[in-house]
Design a protein around this motif. Sequence first.
Motif, mmCIF file in Angstrom:
data_model
loop_
_atom_site.group_PDB
_atom_site.id
_atom_site.type_symbol
_atom_site.label_atom_id
_atom_site.label_comp_id
_atom_site.label_asym_id
_atom_site.label_seq_id
_atom_site.Cartn_x
_atom_site.Cartn_y
_atom_site.Cartn_z
ATOM 1 N N THR A 91 -31.815 -48.152 29.898
ATOM 2 C CA THR A 91 -31.746 -47.420 31.165
ATOM 3 C C THR A 91 -32.752 -46.278 31.123
ATOM 4 N N VAL A 92 -33.195 -45.866 32.296
ATOM 5 C CA VAL A 92 -34.236 -44.838 32.388
ATOM 6 C C VAL A 92 -34.264 -44.194 33.764
ATOM 7 N N GLY A 93 -34.749 -42.981 33.801
ATOM 8 C CA GLY A 93 -35.103 -42.367 35.077
ATOM 9 C C GLY A 93 -34.190 -41.257 35.528
ATOM 10 N N THR A 128 -47.587 -37.984 40.556
ATOM 11 C CA THR A 128 -46.156 -37.693 40.512
ATOM 12 C C THR A 128 -45.915 -36.322 41.126
ATOM 13 N N GLU A 166 -45.459 -38.091 32.494
ATOM 14 C CA GLU A 166 -46.382 -37.326 31.662
ATOM 15 C C GLU A 166 -46.340 -37.727 30.195
ATOM 16 N N ILE A 224 -44.351 -45.158 36.479
ATOM 17 C CA ILE A 224 -44.794 -45.204 35.072
ATOM 18 C C ILE A 224 -44.016 -46.255 34.274
ATOM 19 N N PRO A 258 -29.993 -39.283 34.548
ATOM 20 C CA PRO A 258 -28.813 -39.342 33.687
ATOM 21 C C PRO A 258 -27.884 -40.481 34.123
ATOM 22 N N ARG A 299 -33.138 -31.724 36.005
ATOM 23 C CA ARG A 299 -34.313 -30.865 36.203
ATOM 24 C C ARG A 299 -33.898 -29.396 36.316
ATOM 25 N N ILE A 359 -29.203 -34.963 28.369
ATOM 26 C CA ILE A 359 -30.137 -34.432 29.375
ATOM 27 C C ILE A 359 -29.294 -33.934 30.551
ATOM 28 N N SER A 366 -40.897 -29.885 29.579
ATOM 29 C CA SER A 366 -40.692 -31.104 30.362
ATOM 30 C C SER A 366 -40.219 -30.836 31.789
ATOM 31 N N ASP A 386 -30.605 -45.556 26.137
ATOM 32 C CA ASP A 386 -30.756 -44.613 27.249
ATOM 33 C C ASP A 386 -32.019 -43.821 26.925
ATOM 34 N N THR A 387 -33.127 -44.228 27.544
ATOM 35 C CA THR A 387 -34.444 -43.718 27.149
ATOM 36 C C THR A 387 -34.848 -42.542 28.025
ATOM 37 N N TRP A 388 -35.057 -41.395 27.411
ATOM 38 C CA TRP A 388 -35.563 -40.245 28.175
ATOM 39 C C TRP A 388 -37.065 -40.139 27.985
ATOM 40 N N TRP A 389 -37.766 -40.087 29.091
ATOM 41 C CA TRP A 389 -39.213 -39.859 29.060
ATOM 42 C C TRP A 389 -39.683 -39.551 30.464
HETATM 43 O O1 PRX Z 1 -35.515 -35.553 34.783
HETATM 44 C C1 PRX Z 1 -35.905 -36.554 33.880
HETATM 45 C C2 PRX Z 1 -35.561 -37.921 34.441
HETATM 46 O O2 PRX Z 1 -36.715 -38.386 35.112
HETATM 47 C C3 PRX Z 1 -37.767 -37.428 34.998
HETATM 48 C C4 PRX Z 1 -39.094 -38.120 34.874
HETATM 49 O O3 PRX Z 1 -39.357 -38.802 36.046
HETATM 50 P P1 PRX Z 1 -40.629 -39.716 36.151
HETATM 51 O O4 PRX Z 1 -41.822 -38.976 35.671
HETATM 52 O O5 PRX Z 1 -40.660 -40.251 37.525
HETATM 53 O O6 PRX Z 1 -40.381 -40.868 35.112
HETATM 54 C C5 PRX Z 1 -39.247 -41.672 35.223
HETATM 55 C C6 PRX Z 1 -39.317 -42.787 34.233
HETATM 56 C C7 PRX Z 1 -39.692 -42.419 32.870
HETATM 57 C C8 PRX Z 1 -37.414 -36.616 33.778
HETATM 58 O O7 PRX Z 1 -38.040 -35.366 33.789
HETATM 59 N N1 PRX Z 1 -35.192 -38.870 33.373
HETATM 60 C C9 PRX Z 1 -35.947 -39.841 32.854
HETATM 61 N N2 PRX Z 1 -35.252 -40.552 31.952
HETATM 62 C C10 PRX Z 1 -34.030 -39.990 31.866
HETATM 63 C C11 PRX Z 1 -33.992 -38.914 32.773
HETATM 64 N N3 PRX Z 1 -32.890 -38.141 32.903
HETATM 65 C C12 PRX Z 1 -31.820 -38.431 32.142
HETATM 66 N N4 PRX Z 1 -31.787 -39.461 31.262
HETATM 67 C C13 PRX Z 1 -32.857 -40.269 31.090
HETATM 68 N N5 PRX Z 1 -32.786 -41.285 30.252
#
Ligand code: PRX
Length: 648
Positions: free
Chosen positions: A381-383, A260, A413, A306, A385, A515, A512, A498, A407-410
């Motif tokens: 949803t993911v990835g 990544t 890593e 991921i 905002p 970045r 969130i 993060s 709305d899953t933040w991850w």
């Molecule tokens: O900035 C955040 C954003 O995606 C980043 C992680 O990217 P990546 O490692 O490619 O993984 C994406 C899939 C898990 C984070 O540091 N991000 C991820 N989920 C959210 C998000 N930003 C806002 N809301 C979310 N739900």
Amino acid sequence: MSQVFEPNREFSKNARIKNMCEYKELRLQAEEDFEGYWDKLAKEKIDWFEPYDTVLDESNAPFYSWFNGGKLNVTHQCLGRHLKTRKNKAAIIWEGEDGKKRIITYLQLYYRVNRLANLMKNQFNIKKGDRVVLYLPMIPEAAFAMLACAKIGAVHSIVFGGFSAEALRDRVIDADAKLVITADGAFRRGQPYMLKPVVDEALKEGCECCKKVLIVQRNFEDIDYVPGRDYVYNEMIMNESQHCDPEPMDSEDPLFLLYTSGSTGKPKGVQHSSAGYILWAQYTMEHVFDVKENDTFWCTADVGWITGHTYIVYGPLAMGATTIMYEGVPTFPDVGRWWKMIEEHRVNQFYTAPTAIRLLHKLGADEPKKYDLSSLQVLGTVGEPINPDAWMWYYNEIGGGNCSIVDTWWQTETGGHMITPLPGATPIKPGSATFPLPGIMAEIIDEEGNPTPKGEKGFLCITKPWPSMIRNIWGDSERFVKSYFGDCKKDGKPVYFSGDGAMYDDDGYIVITGRTDDVINVSGHRLGTAEIEAVLAHHSNVAEVAVAGKPDDIKGEGIFAYIVLKGEDSIGEEIEMIQELNKLIIKEIGNIAKLDDILFVPGLPKTRSGKIMRRILRSIAKGEAITQDTSTLEDPSIVTTIEDLFKR
Ligand code: PRX
């Protein structure tokens, strides 16, 4: 305060976590007895070959280790252990873009994975700990290959099929991979495209480590074969036994690497463990999507990211669910494709990215009405905002107002979900990932490490380790410590940072904000500005370059490049340069990093010590007024010059 939507009452009755009291109780348990909380989960969820001695070892922090002494095999967790109760259940339902379907039961998947595991062992001498690069399209063989690696203890590293030959080469070399598994090609937007020639190009130089290539025939295209190096999967696989004993793996043995982007330098090989990763993949599948035995789960990500690892393959299979895998784009043959698939497969949980939601909203706002989407219960949803407009459309038009949106933040890593609603419990709000999962100690802190008050932006940190966290950056422990545990501290101790900014709203919900480093999030894909700049700087006419993110209605962020050309007067060459620079980007990284805008400027805003003031460039690209102090710049007038050029 934005509107709050309560969970669907009928759904809550049968949910694993039914209300906020249950959620808070679990959080409390984890706070009061942190190790006991994870110990209980690990014992309950994992089919251990040998029990572990310790839950968490912090003696070598931040190189934490979990469940030391335990032995398991992730493929046994995902397949072998299900044969008693689910052998004839659909494990993977695959749909090709051309409409072709394949349904693979748990028993069939078990046999296919075993054959490929044997093939890797017997024909290519792949052993425990060896790295195997997978450069594959969205076909079931991608899942077979992941699980076959895990079965014999090889470490897979998937490279997204949209990456170029150069990007693939860098990753093969960095991982010191012995084998590449690829396909002749696949289908996208109704057209066949080729993958194998990219592998040929990648392996042309510098990849001495990789002596063999295994090719899955998907399109049956004419491709070149290198004798002694290239082998055809479809032929060889039939000669292998369908029985293969799982390799007993230590809890901390690496399961996979996934590259990544970071804010500096080359991509990082994020290394994940076996036990901690699979525990969290399974647990979050069960609790965040609340998948039940007869449900059909669909995550639209590509296995190259991921999200595809955890929520197409490892999570769903670890819990014994049915997972859908779709080969193509959401707009082929028309914008109703996904909704048609949801109707046809009676999908219960659907997981996608805001970019896709925005695109399908824009291209076909009324399209979902043509389909019966009533099987849906949870939407994810993911990835990146998600903006309230897209959220509301998703909620009303796809979910019919009955489904929770998680709305899953991850991150790559974190291995799995960290901050997310629970569909039966959490009242949800558009644009908020709500609260951390029990056991995840998330905090928003300022530069001094103090908690930020409501409404104020801070740094999103995780103050205690968690089982599925990144273990290392492959081959670069120093960078691992520096990238994630360098800046933020709590009680004097380093905590995981993060890279994201966040804030609490008036009700304590987490929002969130994006970045805080030099990483751009294009359609949910992470790209480092440094990586892009390094490529552009290779062009012989480029004197200096700086790249920033700019808002984009569909992709979330687009890529904006400021270029200083060599020579006094290069005007007139600019049109050609735009094409050349994009060609370079596509060659070195891939289509995903194509530049959206290029501004040719006479200079960049630099401090007297020569450091580029990137914040100024980010603000200009966003169309924001410059509020930063520009007096420390070597030439403050350059800011107005760039602003004027931008406005033209
Ligand atoms: O900035 C955040 C954003 O995606 C980043 C992680 O990217 P990546 O490692 O490619 O993984 C994406 C899939 C898990 C984070 O540091 N991000 C991820 N989920 C959210 C998000 N930003 C806002 N809301 C979310 N739900």
